[in-house]
Design a protein around this motif. Structure first.
Motif, PDB file in Angstrom:
ATOM      1  N   LEU A 116      -0.996  -6.837  -1.021  1.00 39.21           N
ATOM      2  CA  LEU A 116       0.361  -7.056  -1.504  1.00 39.21           C
ATOM      3  C   LEU A 116       0.834  -5.867  -2.342  1.00 39.21           C
ATOM      4  O   LEU A 116       1.950  -5.354  -2.162  1.00 39.21           O
ATOM      5  CB  LEU A 116       0.406  -8.345  -2.316  1.00 39.21           C
ATOM      6  CG  LEU A 116       1.749  -8.792  -2.877  1.00 39.21           C
ATOM      7  CD1 LEU A 116       2.714  -9.129  -1.765  1.00 39.21           C
ATOM      8  CD2 LEU A 116       1.560 -10.017  -3.781  1.00 39.21           C
ATOM      9  N   THR A 117       0.009  -5.422  -3.266  1.00 42.63           N
ATOM     10  CA  THR A 117       0.356  -4.287  -4.113  1.00 42.63           C
ATOM     11  C   THR A 117       0.574  -3.022  -3.294  1.00 42.63           C
ATOM     12  O   THR A 117       1.507  -2.246  -3.544  1.00 42.63           O
ATOM     13  CB  THR A 117      -0.755  -4.037  -5.151  1.00 42.63           C
ATOM     14  OG1 THR A 117      -0.959  -5.231  -5.916  1.00 42.63           O
ATOM     15  CG2 THR A 117      -0.389  -2.906  -6.086  1.00 42.63           C
ATOM     16  N   SER A 118      -0.278  -2.806  -2.296  1.00 40.67           N
ATOM     17  CA  SER A 118      -0.146  -1.622  -1.454  1.00 40.67           C
ATOM     18  C   SER A 118       1.162  -1.645  -0.678  1.00 40.67           C
ATOM     19  O   SER A 118       1.831  -0.608  -0.544  1.00 40.67           O
ATOM     20  CB  SER A 118      -1.338  -1.547  -0.487  1.00 40.67           C
ATOM     21  OG  SER A 118      -1.223  -0.440   0.373  1.00 40.67           O
ATOM     22  N   ALA A 119       1.553  -2.825  -0.172  1.00 35.03           N
ATOM     23  CA  ALA A 119       2.814  -2.931   0.562  1.00 35.03           C
ATOM     24  C   ALA A 119       4.006  -2.607  -0.335  1.00 35.03           C
ATOM     25  O   ALA A 119       4.949  -1.937   0.079  1.00 35.03           O
ATOM     26  CB  ALA A 119       2.951  -4.332   1.145  1.00 35.03           C
ATOM     27  N   VAL A 120       3.945  -3.079  -1.593  1.00 28.39           N
ATOM     28  CA  VAL A 120       5.027  -2.795  -2.533  1.00 28.39           C
ATOM     29  C   VAL A 120       5.109  -1.303  -2.813  1.00 28.39           C
ATOM     30  O   VAL A 120       6.191  -0.696  -2.778  1.00 28.39           O
ATOM     31  CB  VAL A 120       4.825  -3.584  -3.841  1.00 28.39           C
ATOM     32  CG1 VAL A 120       5.851  -3.151  -4.885  1.00 28.39           C
ATOM     33  CG2 VAL A 120       4.946  -5.084  -3.597  1.00 28.39           C
ATOM     34  N   LYS A 121       3.973  -0.670  -3.096  1.00 31.94           N
ATOM     35  CA  LYS A 121       3.980   0.749  -3.444  1.00 31.94           C
ATOM     36  C   LYS A 121       4.387   1.622  -2.262  1.00 31.94           C
ATOM     37  O   LYS A 121       5.073   2.647  -2.439  1.00 31.94           O
ATOM     38  CB  LYS A 121       2.602   1.166  -3.960  1.00 31.94           C
ATOM     39  CG  LYS A 121       2.304   0.681  -5.373  1.00 31.94           C
ATOM     40  CD  LYS A 121       1.090   1.368  -5.944  1.00 31.94           C
ATOM     41  CE  LYS A 121       0.911   1.053  -7.422  1.00 31.94           C
ATOM     42  NZ  LYS A 121      -0.206   1.779  -8.030  1.00 31.94           N
ATOM     43  N   ASP A 122       3.966   1.246  -1.048  1.00 32.38           N
ATOM     44  CA  ASP A 122       4.360   2.033   0.126  1.00 32.38           C
ATOM     45  C   ASP A 122       5.875   2.035   0.294  1.00 32.38           C
ATOM     46  O   ASP A 122       6.489   3.084   0.527  1.00 32.38           O
ATOM     47  CB  ASP A 122       3.698   1.473   1.387  1.00 32.38           C
ATOM     48  CG  ASP A 122       2.210   1.750   1.434  1.00 32.38           C
ATOM     49  OD1 ASP A 122       1.739   2.591   0.638  1.00 32.38           O
ATOM     50  OD2 ASP A 122       1.511   1.121   2.244  1.00 32.38           O
ATOM     51  N   THR A 123       6.489   0.855   0.180  1.00 27.56           N
ATOM     52  CA  THR A 123       7.944   0.766   0.328  1.00 27.56           C
ATOM     53  C   THR A 123       8.653   1.428  -0.845  1.00 27.56           C
ATOM     54  O   THR A 123       9.687   2.080  -0.678  1.00 27.56           O
ATOM     55  CB  THR A 123       8.370  -0.709   0.436  1.00 27.56           C
ATOM     56  OG1 THR A 123       7.597  -1.361   1.454  1.00 27.56           O
ATOM     57  CG2 THR A 123       9.835  -0.827   0.790  1.00 27.56           C
ATOM     58  N   LEU A 124       8.089   1.284  -2.049  1.00 28.24           N
ATOM     59  CA  LEU A 124       8.676   1.913  -3.228  1.00 28.24           C
ATOM     60  C   LEU A 124       8.657   3.432  -3.104  1.00 28.24           C
ATOM     61  O   LEU A 124       9.626   4.114  -3.458  1.00 28.24           O
ATOM     62  CB  LEU A 124       7.912   1.471  -4.470  1.00 28.24           C
ATOM     63  CG  LEU A 124       8.413   1.980  -5.823  1.00 28.24           C
ATOM     64  CD1 LEU A 124       9.846   1.566  -6.059  1.00 28.24           C
ATOM     65  CD2 LEU A 124       7.515   1.458  -6.942  1.00 28.24           C
ATOM     66  N   GLY A 125       7.556   3.973  -2.585  1.00 26.40           N
ATOM     67  CA  GLY A 125       7.465   5.412  -2.407  1.00 26.40           C
ATOM     68  C   GLY A 125       8.516   5.947  -1.450  1.00 26.40           C
ATOM     69  O   GLY A 125       9.052   7.041  -1.640  1.00 26.40           O
TER      70      GLY A 125
END
Length: 359
Positions: A116-125
């Motif tokens: 979940l955290t990785s998905a958020v950071k990927d989209t945020l980046g």
């Protein structure tokens, strides 16, 4: 639906107590139970009372409880993102999410919170990389929130995104990281930081950046002659990042008799020996600042002296460098001066300089 206490685990595994193989289990509101026998999913248990049977000593039965209430995930970056104009950006988020596929979350993903955290950071980046510094300062919170809500796809990992709140956007001063990412020279890096400071000031918002103004000015003015990489990288910077160079200062008339210079063998760049002593190294206060990793912080110096006949001559001194200073392929002894002649070839690290002087 009430927001769940994020201190409680998302997934819990319990082993029911059985009497003659029979057990009665109660699933609380906001949870889903997965009855697993011998490693295989047998049944999904909704909130309420449930009876199950397992053959003693033959069937190993467990119930996996999955919290399906709204939960909160705090995501805090540490210089993970770059803006469109290449500034480091920190963003802190509060993500409100909910499990919609308990089987997927509990049995098919080894670490669902990490996913979940990785998905958020990927989209945020992605969104941060499309925004300039000025846009991030003025309306970054709104744009980031809207982009995450419209583009985050949690369904593939069994979650649903309910809401996103952007807590803070800041711009860390990590000089080494900035230089590594952009390949900036010392001079270009100082200009880069000055541009950052001016853009923040123009945004009409109060953002606390821990900039040492005195150090920044000293860094920008101390590099008298940048290396070849400095001119190349400065030209490569986008026009909106360029700032006026420090004013040119005239040499002391008493020192102006010097007509010696160094000529870079690969590029032909010319560096006059306008100060005495003329120092070379990676530290920013050197007369010639090198970006070569084989060059020491304080590598060598060139001194203008008078010989016995009262003629000007130049001598090169290695001040104790790690990788040595070479003149015509001969390594100098540390702290032992050698007189330079016109045509002497000086090698420091990967850079070769031809010494020229009027005699």
């Amino acid at each position: 639906m009430a927001n769940a206490d994020s201190s409680l685990p998302l997934i819990q595994t319990i082993t029911p107590e059985r009497w003659a193989g029979l057990s009665m289990d109660f699933i609380a509101a906001g949870y889903v139970g997965l009855l697993v026998k011998n490693g295989q999913l047998v049944r999904r248990l909704t909130p309420g009372r449930h009876f199950s049977f397992a053959i003693p000593w033959i069937e190993q039965a467990q119930i996996i409880l999955v919290d399906t209430k709204l939960r909160n995930l705090e995501v805090i970056s540490r210089g993970d993102f770059l803006s469109l104009d290449q500034y480091l950006v920190n963003v802190s988020l509060s993500v409100l999410y909910q499990v919609i596929d308990p089987k997927r979350v509990a049995l098919e993903i080894s670490d669902p919170i990490a996913a979940l955290t990785s998905a958020v950071k990927d989209t945020l980046g992605v969104i941060v990389n499309q925004m300039r510094l000025s846009d991030l300062v003025r309306q970054g919170r709104v744009d980031i929130r809207q982009h995450l809500i419209s583009h985050l796809d949690f369904y593939s990992i069994g979650f649903n995104l309910e809401d996103v709140r952007v807590g803070d956007i800041s711009f860390p001063q990590a000089r080494g990281v900035v230089r590594q990412i952009e390949g900036l020279t010392a001079r270009a890096e100082a200009e880069h930081e000055i541009a950052l400071r001016s853009k923040i000031a123009e945004s009409d918002q109060t953002i606390r950046l821990q900039l040492n103004h005195a150090e920044l000015n000293q860094r920008a003015e101390s590099v008298v002659h940048p290396t070849i990489a400095a001119s190349e990288n400065r030209a490569a910077l986008p026009p909106h990042n360029r700032v006026p160079l420090p004013p040119t200062t005239l040499a002391d008339p008493s020192q102006s008799a010097a007509t010696a210079r160094l000529v870079h063998q690969r590029t032909g760049a010319i560096v006059p020996l306008s100060v005495n002593p003329f120092t070379i190294g990676r530290e920013l206060d050197n007369s010639l600042v090198s970006e070569d990793s084989l060059c020491s912080r304080r590598h060598a110096r060139i001194e203008r002296v008078l010989n016995a006949e009262n003629h000007v001559q130049y001598q090169l001194i290695d001040v104790g460098s790690s990788n040595g200073t070479y003149v015509s392929n001969q390594r100098l002894v540390a702290q032992q001066p050698i007189v330079l002649s016109p045509g002497s070839l000086i090698r420091i690290g990967n850079d070769e300089w031809l010494f020229e002087a009027e005699v």
